[in-house]
Design an enzyme around this catalytic site. Structure first.
Site, PDB file in Angstrom:
ATOM      1  N   ARG A  45       0.943  -1.357   0.093  1.00 18.10           N
ATOM      2  CA  ARG A  45      -0.100  -0.203  -0.042  1.00 18.10           C
ATOM      3  C   ARG A  45       0.881   1.334   0.056  1.00 18.10           C
ATOM      4  O   ARG A  45       1.653   1.483  -0.882  1.00 18.10           O
ATOM      5  CB  ARG A  45      -0.964  -0.043   1.056  1.00 18.10           C
ATOM      6  N   ASN A  92      -0.457  -2.967  -8.203  1.00 21.17           N
ATOM      7  CA  ASN A  92      -2.041  -2.692  -8.618  1.00 21.17           C
ATOM      8  C   ASN A  92      -2.256  -1.586  -7.163  1.00 21.17           C
ATOM      9  O   ASN A  92      -3.047  -1.632  -6.243  1.00 21.17           O
ATOM     10  CB  ASN A  92      -3.050  -3.771  -8.159  1.00 21.17           C
ATOM     11  N   GLU A 120       0.964  -9.308 -10.067  1.00 21.74           N
ATOM     12  CA  GLU A 120       0.069 -10.072 -10.444  1.00 21.74           C
ATOM     13  C   GLU A 120      -0.606  -9.553 -11.527  1.00 21.74           C
ATOM     14  O   GLU A 120      -1.488  -8.461 -11.410  1.00 21.74           O
ATOM     15  CB  GLU A 120      -0.918 -10.612  -9.280  1.00 21.74           C
ATOM     16  N   HIS A 155      -2.843 -13.751 -11.448  1.00 22.69           N
ATOM     17  CA  HIS A 155      -4.104 -14.024 -10.837  1.00 22.69           C
ATOM     18  C   HIS A 155      -5.214 -14.492 -11.624  1.00 22.69           C
ATOM     19  O   HIS A 155      -5.783 -13.818 -12.249  1.00 22.69           O
ATOM     20  CB  HIS A 155      -4.471 -12.900  -9.954  1.00 22.69           C
ATOM     21  N   ASP A 201       0.304 -12.936   0.279  1.00 22.31           N
ATOM     22  CA  ASP A 201      -0.733 -12.126  -0.295  1.00 22.31           C
ATOM     23  C   ASP A 201      -1.239 -10.933   0.500  1.00 22.31           C
ATOM     24  O   ASP A 201      -2.477 -10.778   0.655  1.00 22.31           O
ATOM     25  CB  ASP A 201      -2.005 -12.842  -1.029  1.00 22.31           C
ATOM     26  N   HIS A 228      -6.581  -3.989   4.711  1.00 17.18           N
ATOM     27  CA  HIS A 228      -7.407  -2.844   4.414  1.00 17.18           C
ATOM     28  C   HIS A 228      -7.829  -2.517   5.886  1.00 17.18           C
ATOM     29  O   HIS A 228      -7.731  -3.113   6.811  1.00 17.18           O
ATOM     30  CB  HIS A 228      -8.934  -3.372   3.780  1.00 17.18           C
TER      31      HIS A 228
HETATM   32  O1  DOR Z   1      -8.148 -10.211  -2.073  1.00 14.92           O
HETATM   33  C1  DOR Z   1      -7.433  -9.645  -2.691  1.00 14.92           C
HETATM   34  N1  DOR Z   1      -6.977  -8.552  -2.659  1.00 14.92           N
HETATM   35  N2  DOR Z   1      -6.744 -10.217  -3.875  1.00 14.92           N
HETATM   36  C2  DOR Z   1      -6.250  -9.555  -4.602  1.00 14.92           C
HETATM   37  O2  DOR Z   1      -5.721 -10.018  -5.672  1.00 14.92           O
HETATM   38  C3  DOR Z   1      -5.901  -8.176  -4.520  1.00 14.92           C
HETATM   39  C4  DOR Z   1      -5.874  -7.518  -3.050  1.00 14.92           C
HETATM   40  C5  DOR Z   1      -5.877  -6.310  -2.632  1.00 14.92           C
HETATM   41  O3  DOR Z   1      -5.029  -5.488  -3.522  1.00 14.92           O
HETATM   42  O4  DOR Z   1      -6.548  -6.066  -1.930  1.00 14.92           O
HETATM   43 ZN    ZN Z   2      -4.140 -11.892  -6.373  1.00 17.49          ZN
END
Ligand code: DOR
Ligand code: ZN
Length: 419
Positions: A58, A88, A139, A173, A281, A285
């Site tokens: 993040r 991402n 990913e 992914h 992974d 949040h």
């Molecule tokens: O649950 C997920 N959250 N899967 C992902 O592939 C992305 C990730 C996220 O960046 O929050």
């Molecule tokens: Zn993923």
């Protein structure tokens, strides 16, 4: 005079040895002379530290969830000395400028080694990002997810060809996503089903350029393990968590791919020997983002700090071997990425985690992710008491003593053109 000696550590093969460090490198394993810093490690098991090749650190506008400082504090406290960040982000890492900004941010915050992958969008050119230092691509979203738009199978095919022509690694992914937004964990498991994941992976196998070996992220079922091309990553949450462990609408367990029914989870754990590597992974949040209806909740959960402790606890319980744990968390990720692993041999990274092998209860209050919660609350974990990064003490009994960081670039990096 040596810089650091870890005296009388227990090595994975059971031998007792002193580890001696000089100028950030391991210089001997055996019996060491005097050192500026001498740490008694009697009874502490010393293993090569983990490389977590799938984290979302993040930062930027998402710093309320996590940033490089808190995310790498969590990593070190969990025995992870290198993380590979996913692209991402906001903005996604689709241009060399965005990529280079991300590296700058990481350099000011990270306490452990890090690499950063580059994003892939329809029609995007991977070459500038490869030259900017990307460790790998992805990913790549072959299914939509939080902060990730999906590529169609045709778009994916074109992108994989471009990545393969660079000799770079593609990490994917892959899921099949049914219509609608899920109202609970069971519906989520049906919309993004294990069979769908396996079908999606089968399709990817058909469109791969000849000779390309992709890396498949967070495989969540045994059916998928059987059909996945390339290297196979599994997360701790798919190994340890099941739908039945949570209230039906618990948003904190919402993640893509979804956690599965207990019978599927158990089958996945039983397939331990078919799994190439474990990655967390780590996708934090905030509590308030998760405190909404299930349909509206973002997917993802924190996990970088609990990955090794949960697995180490299984070593204590004798359900997995120590060697297999080291292989899947320290060695295999680096083999897939094409970088030196942590280890005792010349040329390997001088990163180690030392354990008193005392299981303790996982409590979010004791963890370091800014998100402030863990889906593994109340589970047992074995945490390291001492973590060595680049031959120096980085973490010891809750304290961080060495501001180390360090960017690990991909093979395409052209330093003169960037940073
Ligand atoms: O649950 C997920 N959250 N899967 C992902 O592939 C992305 C990730 C996220 O960046 O929050
Ligand atoms: Zn993923």
């Amino acid at each position: 005079m040596l810089d650091l000696v870890l005296r009388s550590t227990t090595l994975p093969d059971g031998r007792i040895a002193d580890l001696a460090f000089q100028d950030g490198a391991l210089v001997s394993v055996g019996s060491a002379g005097k050192a500026h810093e001498d740490i008694r490690c009697n009874g502490l098991l010393c293993i090569p530290a983990a490389t977590d090749m799938h984290v979302h650190m993040r930062g930027g506008t998402q710093s309320a969830k996590e940033d490089w400082r808190t995310g790498t504090m969590a990593a070190l406290a969990g025995g992870v000395t290198m993380v590979v960040d996913q692209p991402n982000t906001i903005p996604p890492l689709l241009t060399p400028e965005a990529y280079t900004d991300r590296i700058r941010e990481a350099k000011t915050g990270a306490l452990c080694s890090f690499a950063v992958n580059a994003g892939v969008s329809p029609g995007s050119d991977p070459l500038p990002l490869w030259k900017a230092g990307a460790m790998a691509f992805g990913e790549i979203f072959a299914a939509p997810s939080s902060y990730g738009d999906a590529l169609t199978i045709e778009e994916l095919k074109v992108s994989l060809q471009k990545i393969h022509s660079l000799g770079a690694l593609a990490t994917i992914h892959s899921e099949e996503v049914g219509p609608g937004s899920p109202s609970d964990l069971t519906a989520h498991n049906l919309i993004r089903s294990p069979d769908g994941e396996a079908r999606a992976l089968g399709l990817i196998g058909e469109i791969l350029p000849i000779g390309m070996k992709p890396h498949i992220c967070h495989i969540s079922s045994t059916a998928s393990l059987r059909v996945a091309p390339g290297s196979k990553e599994v997360t701790p949450h798919h190994l340890f968590l099941a739908i039945e462990d949570f209230a039906p609408e618990d948003t904190f367990a919402r993640v893509n791919p979804p956690i599965r029914p207990e019978s599927d989870r158990r089958a996945l754990f039983s397939s331990w020997n078919s799994i190439d590597l474990i990655a967390s992974d780590h996708a934090p949040h905030t509590r308030s983002e998760k405190t909404v209806s299930f349909a509206d909740a973002p997917s993802g959960l924190p996990g970088v700090e609990t990955m090794l402790p949960l697995l180490m606890n299984e070593v204590v319980r004798k359900t997995i071997t120590l060697n297999s744990l080291v292989e899947k968390t320290a060695i295999a990720p680096c083999r897939v990425l094409g970088i030196p692993p942590a280890g005792y041999a010349p040329g390997e990274r001088s990163d180690f985690a030392l354990y008193a092998m005392q299981p303790e209860t996982i409590r979010s209050d004791n963890l370091h992710s800014r998100s402030g919660w863990t889906p593994f609350e109340g589970r047992m974990g074995v945490f390291p008491t001492l973590v060595i990064h680049k031959g120096r003490v980085a973490y010891r009994d809750g304290d961080y003593s060495y501001d180390s960081g360090g960017w690990v670039t991909g093979r395409g990096y052209l330093p003169r053109e960037h940073i």
